[in-house]
Each structure stands twice: as structure tokens, then as C-alpha cells.
Design an enzyme around this catalytic site. Sequence first.
Site, mmCIF file in Angstrom:
data_model
loop_
_atom_site.group_PDB
_atom_site.id
_atom_site.type_symbol
_atom_site.label_atom_id
_atom_site.label_comp_id
_atom_site.label_asym_id
_atom_site.label_seq_id
_atom_site.Cartn_x
_atom_site.Cartn_y
_atom_site.Cartn_z
ATOM 1 N N HIS A 24 -1.467 -1.752 -4.266
ATOM 2 C CA HIS A 24 -2.436 -1.171 -3.368
ATOM 3 C C HIS A 24 -2.707 0.338 -3.219
ATOM 4 O O HIS A 24 -1.700 0.967 -2.450
ATOM 5 C CB HIS A 24 -2.602 -1.434 -2.414
ATOM 6 C CG HIS A 24 -4.145 -1.369 -1.199
ATOM 7 N ND1 HIS A 24 -4.918 -2.186 -1.478
ATOM 8 C CD2 HIS A 24 -4.548 -0.861 -0.394
ATOM 9 C CE1 HIS A 24 -5.911 -1.632 -0.460
ATOM 10 N NE2 HIS A 24 -5.780 -0.885 -0.193
ATOM 11 N N HIS A 39 -8.279 1.586 -4.109
ATOM 12 C CA HIS A 39 -9.238 1.245 -2.730
ATOM 13 C C HIS A 39 -10.094 2.076 -2.180
ATOM 14 O O HIS A 39 -9.325 3.493 -2.070
ATOM 15 C CB HIS A 39 -8.613 0.895 -1.247
ATOM 16 C CG HIS A 39 -9.439 0.438 -0.226
ATOM 17 N ND1 HIS A 39 -8.805 0.163 0.971
ATOM 18 C CD2 HIS A 39 -10.087 0.206 0.402
ATOM 19 C CE1 HIS A 39 -9.298 -0.220 2.016
ATOM 20 N NE2 HIS A 39 -10.481 0.189 1.760
ATOM 21 N N MET A 58 -11.344 -5.173 6.059
ATOM 22 C CA MET A 58 -10.201 -4.680 6.962
ATOM 23 C C MET A 58 -10.110 -4.540 7.984
ATOM 24 O O MET A 58 -10.365 -5.280 9.330
ATOM 25 C CB MET A 58 -11.519 -3.093 6.842
ATOM 26 C CG MET A 58 -11.513 -2.606 6.094
ATOM 27 S SD MET A 58 -10.143 -2.255 4.418
ATOM 28 C CE MET A 58 -9.382 -0.960 5.759
ATOM 29 N N MET A 94 -12.188 5.174 0.153
ATOM 30 C CA MET A 94 -12.126 5.232 0.919
ATOM 31 C C MET A 94 -13.241 6.553 0.496
ATOM 32 O O MET A 94 -12.705 7.738 0.935
ATOM 33 C CB MET A 94 -11.748 4.876 2.230
ATOM 34 C CG MET A 94 -11.122 3.764 2.876
ATOM 35 S SD MET A 94 -9.368 3.431 3.180
ATOM 36 C CE MET A 94 -8.516 3.304 1.732
ATOM 37 N N ASP A 143 -4.781 3.763 -1.806
ATOM 38 C CA ASP A 143 -5.638 3.864 -1.237
ATOM 39 C C ASP A 143 -6.152 5.437 -1.309
ATOM 40 O O ASP A 143 -5.742 6.398 -0.974
ATOM 41 C CB ASP A 143 -5.545 4.033 0.210
ATOM 42 C CG ASP A 143 -5.067 2.818 0.629
ATOM 43 O OD1 ASP A 143 -6.231 1.962 1.038
ATOM 44 O OD2 ASP A 143 -3.921 2.797 1.414
ATOM 45 N N MET A 162 -8.608 8.535 -0.162
ATOM 46 C CA MET A 162 -9.360 8.673 0.646
ATOM 47 C C MET A 162 -10.373 10.050 0.753
ATOM 48 O O MET A 162 -9.479 11.157 -0.480
ATOM 49 C CB MET A 162 -8.629 8.849 2.178
ATOM 50 C CG MET A 162 -8.453 7.105 1.841
ATOM 51 S SD MET A 162 -7.021 7.559 4.143
ATOM 52 C CE MET A 162 -6.365 5.814 4.020
ATOM 53 N N SER A 178 1.615 -1.412 -0.003
ATOM 54 C CA SER A 178 -0.108 0.000 -0.234
ATOM 55 C C SER A 178 0.941 0.898 0.129
ATOM 56 O O SER A 178 1.286 2.236 1.381
ATOM 57 C CB SER A 178 -0.723 -0.390 1.340
ATOM 58 O OG SER A 178 -1.296 1.749 1.830
ATOM 59 N N ASP A 231 -6.437 -5.997 5.561
ATOM 60 C CA ASP A 231 -6.114 -4.714 5.159
ATOM 61 C C ASP A 231 -6.075 -4.211 6.428
ATOM 62 O O ASP A 231 -7.190 -3.915 7.127
ATOM 63 C CB ASP A 231 -6.851 -4.129 4.297
ATOM 64 C CG ASP A 231 -6.088 -2.406 3.667
ATOM 65 O OD1 ASP A 231 -4.963 -2.274 4.604
ATOM 66 O OD2 ASP A 231 -6.956 -1.857 2.931
HETATM 67 C C1 DX5 Z 1 -6.189 2.310 5.466
HETATM 68 C C2 DX5 Z 1 -6.162 1.713 4.343
HETATM 69 C C3 DX5 Z 1 -4.956 0.858 4.527
HETATM 70 C C4 DX5 Z 1 -3.394 1.289 4.940
HETATM 71 C C5 DX5 Z 1 -2.747 0.242 5.577
HETATM 72 O O1 DX5 Z 1 -7.273 2.670 5.720
HETATM 73 O O2 DX5 Z 1 -7.242 1.216 3.660
HETATM 74 O O3 DX5 Z 1 -4.614 -0.025 2.959
HETATM 75 O O4 DX5 Z 1 -2.366 1.848 4.040
HETATM 76 O O5 DX5 Z 1 -1.660 0.323 6.394
HETATM 77 P P1 DX5 Z 1 -0.720 -0.256 7.280
HETATM 78 O O6 DX5 Z 1 -0.376 -1.209 6.081
HETATM 79 O O7 DX5 Z 1 0.404 0.928 8.070
HETATM 80 O O8 DX5 Z 1 -1.853 -0.640 8.857
HETATM 81 ZN ZN ZN Z 2 -6.667 0.200 1.818
#
Ligand code: DX5
Ligand code: ZN
Length: 225
Positions: A33, A66, A137, A68, A35, A37, A8, A175
Site C-alpha cells: 500500500h 492510495h 478510512m 490522497m 500513500d 499525499m 503501508s 486503513d
Molecule cells: C493514512 C494512510 C494510511 C497510513 C496508515 O492517511 O492512508 O495508509 O499509512 O498508517 P497506520 O497503520 O500507522 O495507521
Molecule cells: Zn492509505
Amino acid sequence: MSFHLAPSILAADFANLGNQIKTVSDAGANRIHIDVMDGHFVPNISMGEPVIRSVRSITKLPLEVHLMISNPDFFMEEFARAGADSFIVHYEGNNNLHRTIQKAKDLGKKIGVAVNPATSTPVLEEVLLELDLILVMTVNPGFGSQHFLHSTLSKIVKLKKIIEQYTPHCELEVDGGIDASTILLTKEAGATVFVAGTSIFKSPLGITKAMQELTALLNTSTPKS
Ligand code: DX5
Ligand code: ZN
């Protein structure tokens, strides 16, 4: 059974992102991956279309995005054009999840649905057969570097059984808080795809060694207790 490691980039050094993606790629990453947000669905803002497009231009690895965000339908077309190969959308807060899934398919993309720690498995029943991936999650979404929630393990076990019975091609991803001490727990519970941010990009061992350590754990056969 093949296992996939998905670094990620949320935990990457954005001033050095191209090199770090090349490093995880050379070390055997199976997909990247990303993310996204929006500061609304989760209390944090991360990245969007320009980052997806830049990452697309420097790697051939599949890009797993992903989402969010509060309105995934609104952004999927733009992100698909930017180079996303698959989308993961959340069950939570989506009143028209079936339509969102259909939209990803219409765009020719793979689709996964994520469930937060407080969400139970039966909510996926009606869309299960449509999915390429289910994401459990293992932290509450929004931030990297959080502690793995052990309470999510039983949900992984439940979903694994359901997937094996009804839709064996569907991947089961985890994740959040995945590192050398938690990855085997999720593998034994039934996960097949492992997202890791902090434990790769911020590892004191360096990115390559961290990748090697996680990969070795995934390739070790672990007897069922
Ligand atoms: C959290 C994200 C993850 C995040 C995981 O909301 O969806 O993908 O990057 O990070 P680590 O591996 O640091 O927990
Ligand atoms: Zn993620």
C-alpha cells in the site's frame, strides 16, 4: 473467505525501504500500500512517482496506490507507467468521480474508492458496480500512527451487506490504526483487506513477527457474537 494484508510503506524506514519490502514480502504480505499525499487534499506530503517506480523494480507484489491528492486524474497515467496495479481515490472533493473511475479502467488498472470517517455509505450507490474495492478510512487521512476510530465499524458492517447483495467480487478494505487489537474488530465487521503501517514497520516485535501476529489473527476463525 481469504483475507489480505497490505503493509503501508508510509511507516517504513525510507533509507532501508527495499529491505523492508522484502521482509514484509517474505512474511506473506499480499500487496504493498503506497500513500500518496499532496499537502493540499491532506495536510501532509509523502511520496510520488519516483518511489512507486523504485518499489516496482524490487517486488512483484501488487502495488496499491492510495491517492490522497486533489487532482487524481492528473497523476494516474504517470503512476500507472511507474508500476501501480490499482488506484484508490477518495469520494471527498471529487466532483467527477465517475470520470476518475473510468480513467483508471481505461489505463487497465483496478479501482477503489475511499470514504473518510465523516462520509456515509449512500454516496457510493451510483458507482458501486464499477468498483473493485471500497476503502473505509478508519482514521482521518493524512498521517500514520493515529488511533483507530471505532465509530467507523458500523459503516463497515453496512457496506459489507451492500457488497454481498450487489457486487460480491468487490473488496472491502480498512486503513488507519489497524493493529493486533483492532484488526479482528474490522474483520468481524466484514473487511477483507487490511492496511497496516505503524503496527508492522514500527513494531517493537520487529517486522516479521508483527506480520506473523496479524496474519495469525486473520487466519483465526472468530465466532460471530
Ligand atoms: C493514512 C494512510 C494510511 C497510513 C496508515 O492517511 O492512508 O495508509 O499509512 O498508517 P497506520 O497503520 O500507522 O495507521
Ligand atoms: Zn492509505
